[in-house]
Design an enzyme around this catalytic site. Structure first.
Site, short mmCIF file in Angstrom:
data_model
loop_
_atom_site.label_atom_id
_atom_site.label_comp_id
_atom_site.label_asym_id
_atom_site.label_seq_id
_atom_site.Cartn_x
_atom_site.Cartn_y
_atom_site.Cartn_z
NE ARG A 1 -1.74 -1.99 9.35
CZ ARG A 1 -1.81 -0.84 9.95
NH1 ARG A 1 -0.74 -0.15 10.22
NH2 ARG A 1 -2.98 -0.37 10.31
CG HIS B 1 -0.23 -0.81 -6.86
ND1 HIS B 1 -0.55 -0.26 -5.63
CD2 HIS B 1 -0.28 0.21 -7.75
CE1 HIS B 1 -0.79 1.02 -5.78
NE2 HIS B 1 -0.63 1.34 -7.06
CB SER C 1 -12.28 -9.71 -4.40
OG SER C 1 -11.38 -8.75 -4.89
CG ASN C 2 -6.88 -9.55 -5.69
OD1 ASN C 2 -6.61 -9.92 -6.83
ND2 ASN C 2 -7.29 -8.31 -5.41
C1 GAR Z 1 -6.79 -4.60 -4.78
O1 GAR Z 1 -7.30 -3.83 -5.83
C2 GAR Z 1 -5.30 -4.42 -4.66
O2 GAR Z 1 -4.68 -4.23 -5.89
C3 GAR Z 1 -5.23 -3.17 -3.82
O3 GAR Z 1 -6.22 -3.37 -2.84
C4 GAR Z 1 -7.31 -4.06 -3.44
C5 GAR Z 1 -7.74 -5.16 -2.50
O4 GAR Z 1 -8.94 -5.74 -2.96
N1 GAR Z 1 -3.93 -2.99 -3.24
C6 GAR Z 1 -3.35 -1.82 -3.08
O5 GAR Z 1 -3.88 -0.76 -3.37
C7 GAR Z 1 -1.94 -1.86 -2.49
N2 GAR Z 1 -1.27 -0.61 -2.65
P1 GAR Z 1 -9.45 -7.11 -2.36
O6 GAR Z 1 -9.42 -6.96 -0.83
O7 GAR Z 1 -10.85 -7.25 -2.86
O8 GAR Z 1 -8.54 -8.21 -2.83
#
Ligand code: GAR
EC number: 2.1.2.2
Length: 203
Positions: free
Chosen positions: A93, A111, A15-16
């Site tokens: 990772r 994060h 989603s990001n």
């Molecule tokens: C996001 O909330 C990001 O902050 C987190 O994974 C999610 C990915 O969401 N990242 C971590 O936890 C890194 N330590 P997305 O695939 O929908 O963008």
């Protein structure tokens, strides 16, 4: 302005990644998304990239002897495309010096907590279980540690009474989708400077 070429690393739903694509497509973020790097070929983010016509480098870590081995392949992809900025958006990772050394200061991560609280996996669940009243999102430069690099920007998100990890995750993601493109824009426009651990940013 010169083109600004970014690579996004992601492992899951993406989603990001989509939030960045949307800002670019609306003309609000002047970057070129040159590559998606994904360690789970079946992840939904790969479909999103295909839809957005972004080239994908997908791989299965288990097929390599070491992290260094697959990161060397990733490095070649990045160098061939003259990538200016790596954006880790849910890439689950640890990164080695193969990527950190050449890209230090040009590699950011998002994060879902107010670092240094709740690093690592399940940050949203950790915050709910701990009982903090405020959590949030952090964008930081990547160094060799676990979510430990210099902090570029943070936004807080309130934790309500009777909050669940699912309800909180919705508001965390909404905050991420605003903050990450903002930070990329600031980097692209040269409005970020780093001095040791201290980063100054004009959003
Ligand atoms: C996001 O909330 C990001 O902050 C987190 O994974 C999610 C990915 O969401 N990242 C971590 O936890 C890194 N330590 P997305 O695939 O929908 O963008």
């Amino acid at each position: 302005m010169q083109p600004y070429r970014i690579a996004v690393f992601a492992s899951g739903s993406g989603s990001n990644f989509q939030a960045i694509v949307d800002q670019v497509q609306k003309g609000k973020l002047d970057v070129s998304i040159e590559l998606l790097v994904c360690d789970r070929p079946q992840a939904f983010v790969v479909e999103r990239a295909t839809e957005a016509k972004v080239p994908v480098f997908a791989f299965r870590p288990k097929e390599y002897e070491s992290r260094e081995e697959y990161e060397s392949l990733i490095l070649k992809e990045l160098q061939d495309r003259e990538i200016d900025l790596i954006v880790m958006a849910g890439y689950m990772r640890i990164i080695t010096n193969v990527l950190i050394v050449p890209y230090y200061g040009r590699m950011i991560n998002i994060h879902p907590s107010l670092l240094p609280s709740f690093p690592g996996v399940k940050a949203i669940e950790q915050a709910v279980a701990y009982g903090v009243k405020q959590t949030g999102v952090t964008v930081h430069f990547v160094d060799g540690g676990l979510d430990s690099g210099p902090i570029i920007a943070q936004r807080s998100v309130e934790i309500h009474e009777h909050e669940t990890a699912d309800s909180l995750a919705e508001r965390i993601h909404a905050a991420e989708h605003v903050l990450l493109p903002h930070v990329i824009r600031s980097l692209r426009e040269g409005r970020v400077s780093i001095d040791g651990r201290r980063v100054s940013i004009r959003l």
